[in-house]
Design a protein around this motif. Sequence first.
Motif, PDB file in Angstrom:
ATOM      1  N   ILE A  28       1.781 -14.947  -1.580  1.00 22.32           N
ATOM      2  CA  ILE A  28       0.369 -14.694  -1.292  1.00 22.32           C
ATOM      3  C   ILE A  28       0.219 -14.129   0.118  1.00 22.32           C
ATOM      4  CG2 ILE A  28      -1.819 -15.850  -0.838  1.00 22.32           C
ATOM      5  CD1 ILE A  28      -1.387 -17.522  -3.215  1.00 22.32           C
ATOM      6  N   GLY A  29       1.020 -14.652   1.027  1.00 24.44           N
ATOM      7  CA  GLY A  29       0.978 -14.139   2.391  1.00 24.44           C
ATOM      8  C   GLY A  29      -0.203 -14.673   3.183  1.00 24.44           C
ATOM      9  N   GLN A  30      -0.080 -14.582   4.484  1.00 27.45           N
ATOM     10  CA  GLN A  30      -1.133 -15.042   5.379  1.00 27.45           C
ATOM     11  C   GLN A  30      -1.522 -13.927   6.338  1.00 27.45           C
ATOM     12  OE1 GLN A  30       0.412 -18.576   7.262  1.00 27.45           O
ATOM     13  NE2 GLN A  30      -0.023 -19.841   5.483  1.00 27.45           N
ATOM     14  N   ILE A  31      -2.798 -13.909   6.690  1.00 29.08           N
ATOM     15  CA  ILE A  31      -3.276 -12.920   7.652  1.00 29.08           C
ATOM     16  C   ILE A  31      -2.742 -13.282   9.028  1.00 29.08           C
ATOM     17  CG2 ILE A  31      -5.329 -11.923   8.723  1.00 29.08           C
ATOM     18  CD1 ILE A  31      -6.823 -12.542   6.136  1.00 29.08           C
ATOM     19  N   TYR A  88      -4.339  -2.503   5.320  1.00 29.53           N
ATOM     20  CA  TYR A  88      -4.367  -1.129   4.841  1.00 29.53           C
ATOM     21  C   TYR A  88      -3.421  -0.943   3.653  1.00 29.53           C
ATOM     22  CZ  TYR A  88       0.272  -0.376   6.816  1.00 29.53           C
ATOM     23  OH  TYR A  88       1.617  -0.443   7.073  1.00 29.53           O
ATOM     24  N   SER A  89      -3.479   0.247   3.069  1.00 27.83           N
ATOM     25  CA  SER A  89      -2.556   0.648   2.015  1.00 27.83           C
ATOM     26  C   SER A  89      -2.016   2.031   2.357  1.00 27.83           C
ATOM     27  CB  SER A  89      -3.265   0.686   0.657  1.00 27.83           C
ATOM     28  OG  SER A  89      -2.442   1.284  -0.328  1.00 27.83           O
ATOM     29  N   LYS A  90      -0.749   2.266   2.066  1.00 28.02           N
ATOM     30  CA  LYS A  90      -0.134   3.555   2.394  1.00 28.02           C
ATOM     31  C   LYS A  90      -0.758   4.703   1.601  1.00 28.02           C
ATOM     32  CE  LYS A  90       4.379   1.774   3.818  1.00 28.02           C
ATOM     33  NZ  LYS A  90       5.845   1.752   3.521  1.00 28.02           N
ATOM     34  N   GLU A  91      -1.333   4.376   0.451  1.00 33.06           N
ATOM     35  CA  GLU A  91      -1.936   5.416  -0.390  1.00 33.06           C
ATOM     36  C   GLU A  91      -3.401   5.666  -0.047  1.00 33.06           C
ATOM     37  OE1 GLU A  91      -0.343   2.688  -1.777  1.00 33.06           O
ATOM     38  OE2 GLU A  91       1.560   3.779  -1.888  1.00 33.06           O
ATOM     39  N   CYS A  92      -3.911   4.973   0.963  1.00 34.70           N
ATOM     40  CA  CYS A  92      -5.337   5.044   1.303  1.00 34.70           C
ATOM     41  C   CYS A  92      -5.566   6.011   2.464  1.00 34.70           C
ATOM     42  CB  CYS A  92      -5.842   3.646   1.659  1.00 34.70           C
ATOM     43  SG  CYS A  92      -7.489   3.600   2.359  1.00 34.70           S
ATOM     44  N   GLN A  93      -6.249   7.128   2.201  1.00 27.09           N
ATOM     45  CA  GLN A  93      -6.540   8.119   3.226  1.00 27.09           C
ATOM     46  C   GLN A  93      -7.483   7.567   4.287  1.00 27.09           C
ATOM     47  OE1 GLN A  93      -5.141  11.088   3.725  1.00 27.09           O
ATOM     48  NE2 GLN A  93      -6.379  11.299   5.597  1.00 27.09           N
ATOM     49  N   ILE A 144      -1.270  -4.627   8.725  1.00 20.19           N
ATOM     50  CA  ILE A 144      -0.492  -5.282   7.677  1.00 20.19           C
ATOM     51  C   ILE A 144      -0.878  -4.669   6.336  1.00 20.19           C
ATOM     52  CG2 ILE A 144      -2.199  -7.145   7.453  1.00 20.19           C
ATOM     53  CD1 ILE A 144       0.103  -8.993   6.654  1.00 20.19           C
ATOM     54  N   GLU A 145       0.126  -4.423   5.492  1.00 15.54           N
ATOM     55  CA  GLU A 145      -0.147  -3.824   4.184  1.00 15.54           C
ATOM     56  C   GLU A 145      -0.842  -4.816   3.264  1.00 15.54           C
ATOM     57  OE1 GLU A 145       2.214  -0.881   2.001  1.00 15.54           O
ATOM     58  OE2 GLU A 145       3.823  -1.400   3.402  1.00 15.54           O
ATOM     59  N   ALA A 146      -1.780  -4.317   2.480  1.00 15.50           N
ATOM     60  CA  ALA A 146      -2.559  -5.168   1.577  1.00 15.50           C
ATOM     61  C   ALA A 146      -1.681  -5.903   0.578  1.00 15.50           C
ATOM     62  CB  ALA A 146      -3.608  -4.322   0.845  1.00 15.50           C
ATOM     63  N   LYS A 147      -0.585  -5.262   0.135  1.00 15.37           N
ATOM     64  CA  LYS A 147       0.274  -5.879  -0.883  1.00 15.37           C
ATOM     65  C   LYS A 147       0.973  -7.133  -0.370  1.00 15.37           C
ATOM     66  CE  LYS A 147       4.341  -2.984   0.103  1.00 15.37           C
ATOM     67  NZ  LYS A 147       5.271  -1.988  -0.462  1.00 15.37           N
ATOM     68  N   GLU A 148       1.053  -7.288   0.961  1.00 16.69           N
ATOM     69  CA  GLU A 148       1.698  -8.466   1.536  1.00 16.69           C
ATOM     70  C   GLU A 148       0.797  -9.688   1.518  1.00 16.69           C
ATOM     71  OE1 GLU A 148       3.554  -7.835   5.304  1.00 16.69           O
ATOM     72  OE2 GLU A 148       4.143  -5.776   4.822  1.00 16.69           O
ATOM     73  N   ILE A 149      -0.504  -9.470   1.381  1.00 18.77           N
ATOM     74  CA  ILE A 149      -1.445 -10.603   1.356  1.00 18.77           C
ATOM     75  C   ILE A 149      -2.399 -10.467   0.170  1.00 18.77           C
ATOM     76  CG2 ILE A 149      -1.335 -11.126   3.824  1.00 18.77           C
ATOM     77  CD1 ILE A 149      -3.893  -9.494   4.156  1.00 18.77           C
ATOM     78  N   THR A 150      -1.858 -10.026  -0.954  1.00 20.29           N
ATOM     79  CA  THR A 150      -2.686  -9.811  -2.144  1.00 20.29           C
ATOM     80  C   THR A 150      -3.446 -11.068  -2.539  1.00 20.29           C
ATOM     81  OG1 THR A 150      -1.112  -8.168  -2.958  1.00 20.29           O
ATOM     82  CG2 THR A 150      -2.638  -9.097  -4.557  1.00 20.29           C
ATOM     83  N   GLY A 151      -2.756 -12.206  -2.500  1.00 20.81           N
ATOM     84  CA  GLY A 151      -3.391 -13.459  -2.890  1.00 20.81           C
ATOM     85  C   GLY A 151      -4.557 -13.838  -2.004  1.00 20.81           C
ATOM     86  N   ILE A 204     -11.954  -9.641  -1.919  1.00 15.34           N
ATOM     87  CA  ILE A 204     -11.914  -8.324  -1.278  1.00 15.34           C
ATOM     88  C   ILE A 204     -11.073  -7.400  -2.146  1.00 15.34           C
ATOM     89  CG2 ILE A 204     -11.157  -7.024   0.736  1.00 15.34           C
ATOM     90  CD1 ILE A 204     -11.716  -9.506   2.424  1.00 15.34           C
ATOM     91  N   GLN A 205     -11.666  -6.318  -2.632  1.00 12.26           N
ATOM     92  CA  GLN A 205     -10.994  -5.452  -3.596  1.00 12.26           C
ATOM     93  C   GLN A 205     -10.657  -4.069  -3.037  1.00 12.26           C
ATOM     94  OE1 GLN A 205     -13.750  -5.463  -6.862  1.00 12.26           O
ATOM     95  NE2 GLN A 205     -13.108  -7.486  -7.573  1.00 12.26           N
ATOM     96  N   HIS A 206     -11.147  -3.758  -1.840  1.00 15.29           N
ATOM     97  CA  HIS A 206     -10.928  -2.420  -1.296  1.00 15.29           C
ATOM     98  C   HIS A 206     -10.436  -2.504   0.147  1.00 15.29           C
ATOM     99  CE1 HIS A 206     -13.047  -0.846  -4.796  1.00 15.29           C
ATOM    100  NE2 HIS A 206     -14.022  -1.706  -4.545  1.00 15.29           N
ATOM    101  N   VAL A 207      -9.655  -1.512   0.529  1.00 26.69           N
ATOM    102  CA  VAL A 207      -9.215  -1.362   1.917  1.00 26.69           C
ATOM    103  C   VAL A 207      -9.698   0.000   2.421  1.00 26.69           C
ATOM    104  CG1 VAL A 207      -7.202  -2.863   1.768  1.00 26.69           C
ATOM    105  CG2 VAL A 207      -6.988  -0.485   1.041  1.00 26.69           C
ATOM    106  N   PRO A 208      -9.782   0.208   3.731  1.00 26.01           N
ATOM    107  CA  PRO A 208      -9.321  -0.670   4.804  1.00 26.01           C
ATOM    108  C   PRO A 208     -10.257  -1.855   5.055  1.00 26.01           C
ATOM    109  CG  PRO A 208     -10.387   1.252   5.740  1.00 26.01           C
ATOM    110  CD  PRO A 208     -10.338   1.480   4.257  1.00 26.01           C
TER     111      PRO A 208
END
Length: 257
Positions: free
Chosen positions: A157-160, A169-174, A193-200, A207-211
């Motif tokens: 799940i990861g922690q902030i 952020y996400s690498k695919e996000c302009q 920090i990438e969103a996939k690291e703290i998906t949980g 929160i469904q969108h980044v940044p």
Amino acid sequence: MPKIKILNFYPVFYVAGFIIVLTEFILHIHGKSICTTQGCRIVESFVKGGDLILLISGLALFITLIFVSLYKFPPKIQPLIEYFHSGILILALSVEGYLLGFQSFVVREFCIFCITVFGIILLSCLFRLIRKRFEIIYAFSCFISIFLITYFVNPEIGQIPSSQYVLIYSKECQHCEEVIQFCKTHSISVQAIEAKEITGALRTLKIQHVPVLFCDEGATKKFIIGQDNIKEYLLSNISQKDIQEGFCPIFEKEKCQ
């Protein structure tokens, strides 16, 4: 005589468990909870149907156990009922093995309500063992096995991170890339920090969108969502000292020397 006293503990435990779960169920309907820890909310967020499913299952569990422990069954089927009684506890302690493992190794937060229910089921199994119902050993075996499985196989799940500004952020996000470049241009110290690291964690916060910018302001914590909102927030928090030293916010050029 000691045998009877031990036997009479069963309905006491089951009624106590029923009262605790029923109390939580009623509070849940009114938007409240016995448990106020982050672990409770995280566990709930990962259950299909939410906390209500667990509560209804808990009520059904303890009602069944109360009935099995108090009802006078015919002597002919009593041995079968005893195995059924043990089977319910084996299943219940197995489920608790996953829930406790999930809290221990995945979210690293504990649900006080879950631990209380686990304690009641564990004590019931121990008394069952004292009564020489040795099939209950399977309950402890299943609990330990499932508990350890959640250690070796679990989603992170990861922690902030702990920082004043954390950009998720996400690498695919302009839009994320634009915010990163914006921070670099204005020399704003932001930990990324990438969103996939703290998906949980993001899922728990809905929160469904980044940044997304996490802001730690001491007693106040904020989540700023969206490129424009993040830029506006960061600009509004740039100190006057930065401006006097030649720092020029791109959206406030009238303040530049």
